[in-house]
Scaffold this active site. Structure first.
Site, PDB file in Angstrom:
ATOM      1  N   SER A 151      12.691   1.347   4.708  1.00 35.00           N
ATOM      2  CA  SER A 151      11.702   1.243   3.976  1.00 35.00           C
ATOM      3  C   SER A 151      11.198   0.571   3.068  1.00 35.00           C
ATOM      4  O   SER A 151      11.231   0.054   1.039  1.00 35.00           O
ATOM      5  CB  SER A 151      10.749   2.256   3.551  1.00 35.00           C
ATOM      6  OG  SER A 151      11.753   3.420   3.116  1.00 35.00           O
ATOM      7  N   THR A 200     -30.353  -7.537 -20.747  1.00 32.02           N
ATOM      8  CA  THR A 200     -30.870  -6.718 -19.133  1.00 32.02           C
ATOM      9  C   THR A 200     -31.449  -7.317 -18.096  1.00 32.02           C
ATOM     10  O   THR A 200     -32.287  -8.066 -18.188  1.00 32.02           O
ATOM     11  CB  THR A 200     -31.660  -5.463 -19.074  1.00 32.02           C
ATOM     12  OG1 THR A 200     -33.189  -6.281 -19.768  1.00 32.02           O
ATOM     13  CG2 THR A 200     -31.588  -4.833 -20.591  1.00 32.02           C
ATOM     14  N   HIS A 201     -31.008  -7.051 -16.957  1.00 30.74           N
ATOM     15  CA  HIS A 201     -31.290  -8.116 -16.013  1.00 30.74           C
ATOM     16  C   HIS A 201     -31.098  -9.376 -15.778  1.00 30.74           C
ATOM     17  O   HIS A 201     -31.157 -10.503 -15.194  1.00 30.74           O
ATOM     18  CB  HIS A 201     -33.004  -8.070 -15.069  1.00 30.74           C
ATOM     19  CG  HIS A 201     -33.275  -6.241 -15.159  1.00 30.74           C
ATOM     20  ND1 HIS A 201     -33.323  -5.971 -13.934  1.00 30.74           N
ATOM     21  CD2 HIS A 201     -34.067  -5.873 -16.506  1.00 30.74           C
ATOM     22  CE1 HIS A 201     -34.050  -4.001 -14.611  1.00 30.74           C
ATOM     23  NE2 HIS A 201     -34.529  -4.309 -15.812  1.00 30.74           N
ATOM     24  N   SER A 225      -9.464 -29.490 -12.555  1.00 36.74           N
ATOM     25  CA  SER A 225      -9.236 -29.713 -11.210  1.00 36.74           C
ATOM     26  C   SER A 225      -9.123 -30.731 -10.351  1.00 36.74           C
ATOM     27  O   SER A 225      -8.597 -31.768 -11.484  1.00 36.74           O
ATOM     28  CB  SER A 225     -11.565 -30.000 -11.275  1.00 36.74           C
ATOM     29  OG  SER A 225     -11.277 -30.924  -9.633  1.00 36.74           O
ATOM     30  N   ASN A 277     -11.954 -25.335 -15.947  1.00 37.71           N
ATOM     31  CA  ASN A 277     -12.593 -23.947 -15.184  1.00 37.71           C
ATOM     32  C   ASN A 277     -11.470 -22.516 -16.348  1.00 37.71           C
ATOM     33  O   ASN A 277     -10.819 -22.291 -16.197  1.00 37.71           O
ATOM     34  CB  ASN A 277     -12.159 -23.529 -13.328  1.00 37.71           C
ATOM     35  CG  ASN A 277     -12.791 -25.451 -13.699  1.00 37.71           C
ATOM     36  OD1 ASN A 277     -14.169 -25.974 -13.519  1.00 37.71           O
ATOM     37  ND2 ASN A 277     -11.772 -25.685 -12.106  1.00 37.71           N
ATOM     38  N   GLU A 296     -11.174 -15.715 -13.505  1.00 40.35           N
ATOM     39  CA  GLU A 296     -11.974 -16.026 -11.714  1.00 40.35           C
ATOM     40  C   GLU A 296     -10.605 -14.389 -11.157  1.00 40.35           C
ATOM     41  O   GLU A 296     -11.090 -13.729 -10.208  1.00 40.35           O
ATOM     42  CB  GLU A 296     -12.181 -17.124 -11.712  1.00 40.35           C
ATOM     43  CG  GLU A 296     -13.970 -17.462 -11.855  1.00 40.35           C
ATOM     44  CD  GLU A 296     -13.408 -18.973 -11.427  1.00 40.35           C
ATOM     45  OE1 GLU A 296     -14.538 -19.068 -10.987  1.00 40.35           O
ATOM     46  OE2 GLU A 296     -13.003 -19.915 -11.658  1.00 40.35           O
ATOM     47  N   TYR A 318       4.983  17.555   5.334  1.00 46.60           N
ATOM     48  CA  TYR A 318       5.376  15.587   4.821  1.00 46.60           C
ATOM     49  C   TYR A 318       5.028  14.791   6.780  1.00 46.60           C
ATOM     50  O   TYR A 318       5.105  15.679   7.343  1.00 46.60           O
ATOM     51  CB  TYR A 318       6.383  15.383   4.289  1.00 46.60           C
ATOM     52  CG  TYR A 318       7.096  14.213   4.354  1.00 46.60           C
ATOM     53  CD1 TYR A 318       6.714  13.563   3.604  1.00 46.60           C
ATOM     54  CD2 TYR A 318       7.878  13.551   5.634  1.00 46.60           C
ATOM     55  CE1 TYR A 318       7.197  11.554   3.709  1.00 46.60           C
ATOM     56  CE2 TYR A 318       7.967  12.168   5.905  1.00 46.60           C
ATOM     57  CZ  TYR A 318       7.766  11.363   4.524  1.00 46.60           C
ATOM     58  OH  TYR A 318       7.918   9.486   4.457  1.00 46.60           O
ATOM     59  N   GLN A 350       4.652   7.122   3.687  1.00 45.10           N
ATOM     60  CA  GLN A 350       5.689   6.213   3.639  1.00 45.10           C
ATOM     61  C   GLN A 350       4.786   4.743   2.997  1.00 45.10           C
ATOM     62  O   GLN A 350       5.331   4.318   2.125  1.00 45.10           O
ATOM     63  CB  GLN A 350       6.543   5.926   4.045  1.00 45.10           C
ATOM     64  CG  GLN A 350       8.013   4.403   3.994  1.00 45.10           C
ATOM     65  CD  GLN A 350       9.064   4.761   5.682  1.00 45.10           C
ATOM     66  OE1 GLN A 350       9.878   5.697   4.906  1.00 45.10           O
ATOM     67  NE2 GLN A 350       9.133   3.447   6.360  1.00 45.10           N
ATOM     68  N   LYS A 373       3.332   3.528  -0.910  1.00 45.90           N
ATOM     69  CA  LYS A 373       4.769   3.010  -2.176  1.00 45.90           C
ATOM     70  C   LYS A 373       3.914   1.520  -2.112  1.00 45.90           C
ATOM     71  O   LYS A 373       4.046   0.708  -3.175  1.00 45.90           O
ATOM     72  CB  LYS A 373       6.362   2.747  -1.178  1.00 45.90           C
ATOM     73  CG  LYS A 373       6.691   4.647  -2.237  1.00 45.90           C
ATOM     74  CD  LYS A 373       8.126   4.097  -1.552  1.00 45.90           C
ATOM     75  CE  LYS A 373       7.774   4.883  -0.378  1.00 45.90           C
ATOM     76  NZ  LYS A 373       7.042   6.679  -0.039  1.00 45.90           N
TER      77      LYS A 373
HETATM   78  N1  ARG Z   1      11.397   6.781   3.022  1.00 46.32           N
HETATM   79  C1  ARG Z   1      10.486   7.933   3.316  1.00 46.32           C
HETATM   80  C2  ARG Z   1       9.145   8.084   1.763  1.00 46.32           C
HETATM   81  O1  ARG Z   1       8.980   6.870   1.976  1.00 46.32           O
HETATM   82  C3  ARG Z   1      11.426   9.481   2.461  1.00 46.32           C
HETATM   83  C4  ARG Z   1      10.572  10.296   2.910  1.00 46.32           C
HETATM   84  C5  ARG Z   1      11.169  10.252   4.173  1.00 46.32           C
HETATM   85  N2  ARG Z   1      11.614  12.133   5.076  1.00 46.32           N
HETATM   86  C6  ARG Z   1      11.403  11.965   6.287  1.00 46.32           C
HETATM   87  N3  ARG Z   1      11.692  13.359   6.905  1.00 46.32           N
HETATM   88  N4  ARG Z   1      11.535  11.133   7.410  1.00 46.32           N
HETATM   89  O2  ARG Z   1       8.073   9.150   2.513  1.00 46.32           O
END
Ligand code: ARG
Length: 462
Positions: A22, A154-155, A276, A284, A289, A316, A321, A324
């Site tokens: 990651s 309205t509308h 354009s 434009n 947009e 967890y 992961q 993010k």
């Molecule tokens: N890179 C992991 C995440 O973003 C961090 C936590 C990882 N924990 C694990 N037990 N693999 O979620």
């Protein structure tokens, strides 16, 4: 060998390593990760879990790594999987075996929960600051247009006259609630999860509150499983961001309509419009947009997070992961849109005359004729019918209500006197809609003042 490699007899397959890593996106958490580690190490030192010298060495090492990253002197490795292990690896390379003590009484599970909370708190502040600046802009423009008459719809059919200032102040209210929603989201992100360990806390005597204080959190989280196992704070942000985008998108839709030849209510500044490649005459509203388009993206981020989380057993799971990229995308998109939206509306030109002209058409004062009759004792439902017939007659004759002769009015209802013309004058119609929250210039001026007061008090809180 991996930092977790002890139990394994061979290395990770290369394809898995890339799939699993990651660092390409969680690298943006490096600052939060390092600050969190420094606070953790200091606390470990104070609690006697590591020696004060070890804590000092770790802290100095982490500070040096932070400086190196900021100076662009340090890179990350895909093989080191994520930001946490990259930093730990850099630390051990720099200070040797002491670096391996940093992870005492901590898991990447509580570490990532901490990093995201810290990051999100900063981003919430930045997003709020942009919204505050948008609100200031809206107040400034509204103040100039408390008396600028335009049709209310309205509308998308002309309905009753309003003022441009009133229309803008509607958005002021929406973004005000958005700021409040972000503040609320901040409140819940503002709890410190370290000490939750992988899922079941730790046997070491940590001082969780000291870490919370050092990192500027208002308190600590209440349950270790929940601390590492939920991302509702990120989902809440994406929900708040989606609502901000929905408001921006509706505003953009109106800007697009208003700048068309059909409306001509506003003209966008050249710096905030594009041409354009084939039609030389085109100007434009691409920025508006694009913001409208990017709204879909942020909704997608919200839905992605909701779906990632929906079936996960506590606590967890690696699925998390995936939180993010969606969260970062929502943050980047909403901030990027606000950054360009604010100057776009700051620089647009308001075509007052066209707005006023549009407000003269469409029988926009028909309700006023009905109200006039109602004031003279005609039941409103009956008055509505009389005016409906008058409008039908006007359409046939190609006249407006103001152009009807007094005899024509009298024919429709004998209670109508000459003062009807005064009663249906568009400007008067607006002036008399002066209840709090209404479109009258006086009411809009009040709304602007209330808005200013709210903003000045808000700044002391933010
Ligand atoms: N890179 C992991 C995440 O973003 C961090 C936590 C990882 N924990 C694990 N037990 N693999 O979620």
């Amino acid at each position: 060998m991996k930092l977790w490699g002890g139990r394994f007899t061979k290395g990770t397959d290369k394809v898995v390593e890339d799939f699993h890593s990651s660092i390409s996106f969680d690298r943006r958490l490096y600052r939060q990760d390092i600050k969190g580690s420094i606070a953790h190490a200091r606390m470990l030192g104070k609690q006697g879990i590591i020696t004060p010298d070890e804590a000092a060495a770790i802290t100095a090492g982490l500070e040096a790594i932070l400086a190196d990253i900021e100076a662009g002197k340090t890179g990350f490795e895909t093989g080191a999987e994520d930001i946490h292990m990259n930093i730990e690896k850099l630390l051990t390379e720099r200070i040797g075996d002491i670096g391996r003590k940093l992870h005492t009484a901590r898991s990447r599970n509580d570490q990532i929960a901490l990093d995201i909370r810290m990051y999100l708190k900063e981003e919430i502040k930045e997003t709020s600051a942009l919204l505050v600046s948008l609100e200031e802009t809206l107040l400034n423009i509204s103040e100039l247009h408390t008396g600028t008459v335009m049709p209310g719809y309205t509308h998308l059919q002309r309905a009753q006259p309003v003022t441009f200032g009133h229309h803008l102040m509607a958005y002021f209210e929406m973004f005000k609630r958005d700021i409040e929603r972000l503040a609320d989201c901040h409140k819940r992100a503002d709890l410190m999860p370290l000490g939750s360990g992988a899922l079941a806390g730790t046997t070491f005597e940590l001082d969780r509150s000291a870490v919370a204080d050092e990192l500027g959190f208002s308190g600590i989280t209440g349950n270790s499983l929940d601390s590492v196992g939920d991302r509702d704070f990120a989902i809440e942000f994406c929900a708040a961001a989606s609502i901000i985008m929905m408001h921006l998108s509706r505003f953009c839709e109106e800007i697009i309509l208003w700048s068309s030849a059909e409306f001509q209510f506003i003209e966008l500044d050249d710096a905030y419009s594009t041409g354009s490649s084939i039609m030389p005459q085109k100007k434009n509203p691409d920025v508006a947009e694009l913001i409208r388009g990017k709204t879909g993206r942020v909704y997608g981020d919200l839905i992605a997070l909701l779906i990632v989380m929906k079936s996960l057993p506590l606590a967890y799971n690696k699925d998390m992961q995936e939180d993010k990229e969606a969260l970062f995308d929502a943050i980047d998109t909403v901030k990027g849109c606000l950054q360009v939206f604010i100057p776009m509306i700051e620089t647009l030109r308001v075509c007052k005359d066209n707005m006023a002209k549009a407000a003269q058409g469409g029988f926009i004062n028909a309700t006023e004729v009905a109200d006039y009759l109602a004031r003279k004792g005609v039941p409103f439902r009956k008055a509505h019918e009389i005016v409906g017939k008058l409008v039908l007659g006007c359409i046939k004759m190609g006249k407006s209500l103001n152009e009807l002769k007094i005899e024509e009015y009298k024919q429709a209802s004998p209670v109508i006197e000459k003062d009807i013309y005064d009663a249906i004058d568009i400007v008067k119609c607006i002036q008399s809609r002066s209840l709090p929250g209404g479109p009258a210039p006086s009411a809009v001026a009040d709304a602007v003042n209330r808005g200013k007061l709210w903003l000045s008090q808000l700044k002391t809180v933010l």
